[in-house]
Design an enzyme around this catalytic site. Structure first.
Site, PDB file in Angstrom:
ATOM      1  N   HIS A  69       0.684  -1.332   0.377  1.00  0.00           N
ATOM      2  CA  HIS A  69      -0.078  -0.007  -0.133  1.00  0.00           C
ATOM      3  C   HIS A  69       0.704   0.994   0.381  1.00  0.00           C
ATOM      4  O   HIS A  69       0.637   2.404  -0.229  1.00  0.00           O
ATOM      5  CB  HIS A  69      -0.856  -0.084   1.085  1.00  0.00           C
ATOM      6  CG  HIS A  69      -0.460   0.414   2.724  1.00  0.00           C
ATOM      7  ND1 HIS A  69       0.449  -0.339   3.476  1.00  0.00           N
ATOM      8  CD2 HIS A  69      -0.221   1.710   3.202  1.00  0.00           C
ATOM      9  CE1 HIS A  69       0.660   0.173   4.316  1.00  0.00           C
ATOM     10  NE2 HIS A  69       1.259   1.496   4.244  1.00  0.00           N
TER      11      HIS A  69
HETATM   12  C1  UD1 Z   1      -2.083   6.458   5.372  1.00  0.00           C
HETATM   13  C2  UD1 Z   1      -0.755   6.673   5.302  1.00  0.00           C
HETATM   14  C3  UD1 Z   1       0.172   5.508   5.794  1.00  0.00           C
HETATM   15  C4  UD1 Z   1      -0.192   4.275   6.192  1.00  0.00           C
HETATM   16  C5  UD1 Z   1      -1.234   3.844   5.931  1.00  0.00           C
HETATM   17  C6  UD1 Z   1      -2.029   2.726   6.437  1.00  0.00           C
HETATM   18  C7  UD1 Z   1      -0.360   8.705   5.068  1.00  0.00           C
HETATM   19  C8  UD1 Z   1       0.649   9.712   4.790  1.00  0.00           C
HETATM   20  N1  UD1 Z   1      -0.213   7.334   4.746  1.00  0.00           N
HETATM   21  O1  UD1 Z   1      -1.873   5.628   4.049  1.00  0.00           O
HETATM   22  O2  UD1 Z   1       0.756   6.143   6.720  1.00  0.00           O
HETATM   23  O3  UD1 Z   1       0.642   3.198   6.032  1.00  0.00           O
HETATM   24  O4  UD1 Z   1      -2.642   4.701   5.980  1.00  0.00           O
HETATM   25  O5  UD1 Z   1      -3.207   1.829   6.388  1.00  0.00           O
HETATM   26  O6  UD1 Z   1      -1.175   9.343   6.035  1.00  0.00           O
HETATM   27  N2  UD1 Z   1      -8.918   4.486   0.251  1.00  0.00           N
HETATM   28  C9  UD1 Z   1     -10.455   4.018   0.173  1.00  0.00           C
HETATM   29  N3  UD1 Z   1     -10.779   4.210   2.194  1.00  0.00           N
HETATM   30  C10 UD1 Z   1     -10.170   3.782   3.139  1.00  0.00           C
HETATM   31  C11 UD1 Z   1      -8.886   4.885   3.163  1.00  0.00           C
HETATM   32  C12 UD1 Z   1      -8.202   5.157   1.505  1.00  0.00           C
HETATM   33  O7  UD1 Z   1     -11.023   3.417  -0.171  1.00  0.00           O
HETATM   34  O8  UD1 Z   1     -10.828   3.866   4.162  1.00  0.00           O
HETATM   35  C13 UD1 Z   1      -8.655   4.819  -0.561  1.00  0.00           C
HETATM   36  C14 UD1 Z   1      -8.332   6.101  -0.921  1.00  0.00           C
HETATM   37  O9  UD1 Z   1      -8.740   5.671  -2.540  1.00  0.00           O
HETATM   38  C15 UD1 Z   1      -6.982   6.745  -1.046  1.00  0.00           C
HETATM   39  C16 UD1 Z   1      -6.491   5.822  -0.758  1.00  0.00           C
HETATM   40  O10 UD1 Z   1      -6.867   4.718   0.000  1.00  0.00           O
HETATM   41  O11 UD1 Z   1      -8.093   8.303  -1.149  1.00  0.00           O
HETATM   42  C17 UD1 Z   1      -5.113   6.185   0.279  1.00  0.00           C
HETATM   43  O12 UD1 Z   1      -5.752   6.776   1.135  1.00  0.00           O
HETATM   44  P1  UD1 Z   1      -4.763   7.869   2.359  1.00  0.00           P
HETATM   45  O13 UD1 Z   1      -5.397   7.588   3.726  1.00  0.00           O
HETATM   46  O14 UD1 Z   1      -4.625   8.885   2.069  1.00  0.00           O
HETATM   47  O15 UD1 Z   1      -3.611   6.656   2.398  1.00  0.00           O
HETATM   48  P2  UD1 Z   1      -2.750   5.562   2.886  1.00  0.00           P
HETATM   49  O16 UD1 Z   1      -2.434   4.673   1.815  1.00  0.00           O
HETATM   50  O17 UD1 Z   1      -4.270   4.574   3.208  1.00  0.00           O
HETATM   51  N1  UDP Z   2      -4.098  -5.264   8.853  1.00  0.00           N
HETATM   52  C1  UDP Z   2      -4.926  -5.617   9.025  1.00  0.00           C
HETATM   53  N2  UDP Z   2      -6.245  -6.122   7.905  1.00  0.00           N
HETATM   54  C2  UDP Z   2      -5.479  -6.530   6.600  1.00  0.00           C
HETATM   55  C3  UDP Z   2      -4.440  -5.648   6.287  1.00  0.00           C
HETATM   56  C4  UDP Z   2      -3.756  -5.612   7.310  1.00  0.00           C
HETATM   57  O1  UDP Z   2      -5.913  -6.103  10.069  1.00  0.00           O
HETATM   58  O2  UDP Z   2      -5.999  -7.113   5.273  1.00  0.00           O
HETATM   59  C5  UDP Z   2      -3.209  -4.966  10.127  1.00  0.00           C
HETATM   60  C6  UDP Z   2      -2.059  -5.863  10.219  1.00  0.00           C
HETATM   61  O3  UDP Z   2      -1.954  -6.817  10.832  1.00  0.00           O
HETATM   62  C7  UDP Z   2      -1.180  -4.479  10.918  1.00  0.00           C
HETATM   63  C8  UDP Z   2      -1.697  -3.078  10.285  1.00  0.00           C
HETATM   64  O4  UDP Z   2      -3.550  -3.557   9.836  1.00  0.00           O
HETATM   65  O5  UDP Z   2      -0.899  -3.972  11.870  1.00  0.00           O
HETATM   66  C9  UDP Z   2      -0.181  -2.800   9.603  1.00  0.00           C
HETATM   67  O6  UDP Z   2      -1.832  -1.662   8.668  1.00  0.00           O
HETATM   68  P1  UDP Z   2      -1.003  -0.767   7.339  1.00  0.00           P
HETATM   69  O7  UDP Z   2      -0.113  -2.244   6.170  1.00  0.00           O
HETATM   70  O8  UDP Z   2      -2.280  -0.387   6.605  1.00  0.00           O
HETATM   71  O9  UDP Z   2      -0.071   0.410   7.871  1.00  0.00           O
HETATM   72  P2  UDP Z   2       1.080   1.041   8.713  1.00  0.00           P
HETATM   73  O10 UDP Z   2       1.516  -0.487   9.535  1.00  0.00           O
HETATM   74  O11 UDP Z   2       2.088   0.171   6.617  1.00  0.00           O
HETATM   75  O12 UDP Z   2       1.496   1.910   8.774  1.00  0.00           O
END
Ligand code: UD1
Ligand code: UDP
Length: 357
Positions: A202
Site C-alpha cells: 500500500h
Molecule cells: C495511510 C498513511 C500510511 C499508512 C496507511 C495505513 C499517510 C500519508 N499515509 O496511507 O502511512 O501506512 O494509511 O494503511 O497518512 N481509501 C479508501 N478507504 C479508506 C481509506 C483509503 O478507499 O478507508 C483509498 C482512497 O482511494 C484514498 C487512498 O486509499 O485516496 C489512500 O488513502 P490515504 O489515507 O490517503 O493513504 P493510505 O495509503 O491509506
Molecule cells: N491488517 C489487517 N488487515 C489487513 C491488512 C493489515 O488487520 O487486511 C493490519 C496488520 O495486522 C497491521 C496493520 O494492519 O497491524 C498494518 O497496517 P497498514 O499496513 O495499513 O499500515 P502501516 O503499518 O504500514 O502503517
C-alpha cells in the site's frame, strides 16, 4: 488528567487499542478523536468491533485527498475539538497525516503531545511518513520510543533525553491480546489454502508508481511459481485502485481479497509460509510471530527486524524479490523479538500518569 487519543487509520486503531484499554482500566478521563482518514468499514469500523473498542466520541470524517487537503481539514477539526475539550495531553501514534495534524494542532495550543512509536527513521525524506514522524517527534513533549534504536535516533537529532522513554511497541500488546481470542482458529477458512504466501502492498512509493508496482507484481508471480505456493493478498484500497488505473492484472496465482479484520489477519500471518509486504506494522508482526518476512522496499524504519534475521529488504526488482524469498523461506522464528514484552501500554500510561499529564 484528561487525555485525547487521536487516531485515523487502520494501524493507529490497532496500535492505540492497548492504550485505550489501559486508560479505561485505570479510570483515566479520556476521549477518542477519529480524523476519518480511513473510513471504509474494512479499514476502520471493523477494527473497533473486533478489538472491542467503543466508537470514537468524535469523528471528523475528513476522508481522502491530497496531503494538504487531508492535513488541512484535520487541523481545523482537531483544533476546534481540543478548544472545547481542553485535554491536558494529546496522544498520537505512528507517522500518518493524522499524526502530523494531531501533534501540530496540540503543540500550537500548548497542549502536551505524547508520540507513541517515536524515533523511527527510514532516512528517506521522499516518504510522506518520514516527514510526519520527524515533525511529530520535534513538537512532542513525551516521546515513547519502542526500542533503543529509535531512542538513539531522537538523541542524535538533539531531542532532550528527559523527554524520551523506551517503552516497547504497543503492537506486541495488541498481538498478544488478540491472539488470546483466536486460539485454535486455522488460516484455511480465510485463505482457502493450507500453505500460502501472504502479501500486502500500500505504500505510496510502490502503489502510485506504475513501473514499480508492475515489477512488484511480476516479482510476486515469479516467487509464487518458483516456490510452488499461491499468494493470498488482502488488497489495501489504494493499491486496488492503482492496479485498476494502471491496467495491471495480478495473474492467476495471486488471490486478491478485500482487507480483513485484525483477528483474521493475524491468523493469516501466523499460518503463512512467508510474508511479503511494504507495511510497517506487518514487518513488526511477522517478526513477533516468528514468520519470515521479505520487505518490498529499499529501506525500512524497522531495522531491528533485519538485525534479528526476521526480515530482508528486497526492493522492487523481480529477480531480487525471488532471491530474498528463497533466502527467507527456510527461516522460522528462533529470533529475538525486539519490540518488547507486551506491556508497552501499561508503561506509557504509567509515565503519563506520573507526569500528571
Ligand atoms: C495511510 C498513511 C500510511 C499508512 C496507511 C495505513 C499517510 C500519508 N499515509 O496511507 O502511512 O501506512 O494509511 O494503511 O497518512 N481509501 C479508501 N478507504 C479508506 C481509506 C483509503 O478507499 O478507508 C483509498 C482512497 O482511494 C484514498 C487512498 O486509499 O485516496 C489512500 O488513502 P490515504 O489515507 O490517503 O493513504 P493510505 O495509503 O491509506
Ligand atoms: N491488517 C489487517 N488487515 C489487513 C491488512 C493489515 O488487520 O487486511 C493490519 C496488520 O495486522 C497491521 C496493520 O494492519 O497491524 C498494518 O497496517 P497498514 O499496513 O495499513 O499500515 P502501516 O503499518 O504500514 O502503517
Amino acid at each position: 488528567m484528561k487525555v485525547a487519543v487521536i487516531l485515523g487509520t487502520r494501524p493507529e486503531i490497532i496500535k492505540m487499542s492497548p492504550i485505550i484499554r489501559e486508560l479505561e482500566r485505570r479510570g483515566i478521563d479520556h476521549f477518542v478523536l477519529h480524523t476519518g482518514q480511513h473510513y471504509s468499514h474494512n479499514m476502520d469500523g471493523v477494527f473497533f468491533e473486533v478489538l472491542g473498542l467503543n466508537p470514537p466520541k468524535y469523528n471528523l470524517g475528513v476522508g481522502s485527498g491530497t496531503h494538504g487537503e487531508e492535513t488541512g481539514r484535520m487541523l481545523v477539526g482537531i483544533e476546534r475539538i481540543l478548544a472545547e475539550e481542553k485535554p491536558g495531553c494529546v496522544l498520537v501514534e505512528g507517522d500518518t497525516n493524522t499524526v502530523l495534524a494531531g501533534a501540530l494542532a496540540a503543540a500550537k495550543m500548548h497542549i502536551k503531545v505524547g508520540h507513541v512509536e517515536a524515533g523511527l527513521r527510514s532516512g528517506d525524506m521522499s516518504m510522506p511518513e518520514e516527514v510526519n514522524r520527524i515533525v511529530a517527534d520535534h513538537v512532542s513533549d513525551y516521546l515513547f520510543a519502542p526500542t533503543q534504536v529509535s531512542a538513539q535516533n531522537l538523541l542524535r537529532e538533539g531531542i532532550s533525553a528527559q523527554k524520551i522513554a523506551v517503552t516497547g511497541n504497543t503492537i506486541v500488546d495488541a498481538v498478544q491480546q488478540s491472539l488470546s481470542l483466536v486460539e485454535g482458529r486455522g488460516a484455511k477458512s480465510i485463505a482457502g489454502l493450507d500453505r500460502y504466501l501472504l502479501v500486502t502492498i500500500h505504500r505510496q512509493e510502490n502503489a502510485d508508481n506504475p513501473a514499480r508496482l508492475r515489477k512488484i507484481i511480476e516479482g510476486l508471480n515469479l516467487v509464487s511459481e518458483e516456490l510452488g505456493l499461491e499468494v493470498v493478498y488482502p488488497a489495501h484500497p489504494r493499491a486496488r485502485k492503482r492496479l485498476k488505473d494502471f491496467g495491471i492484472s495480478l495473474g492467476e496465482r495471486i488471490r486478491a481479497i478485500d482487507p480483513v479484520d485484525y483477528l483474521s489477519f493475524l491468523i493469516l500471518e501466523r499460518g503463512a509460509d512467508l510474508i511479503l509486504t511494504d507495511s510497517g506494522g506487518v514487518q513488526e508482526e511477522a517478526c513477533i510471530l516468528g514468520v519470515p518476512c521479505v520487505t518490498l522496499r529499499d529501506n525500512t524504519e524497522r531495522p531491528e527486524t533485519l538485525e534479528v534475521g526476521a526480515n530482508i529488504l528486497a526492493g522492487a526488482e523481480p529477480s531480487r524479490i525471488l532471491k530474498c524469498a528463497r533466502e527467507m523461506l527456510p527461516r522460522r522464528g528462533g529470533w529475538e523479538n525486539p519490540y518488547g514484552d507486551g506491556r508497552s501500554a501499561e508503561r506509557i500510561v504509567g509515565l503519563l500518569e506520573n507526569a500528571g499529564a
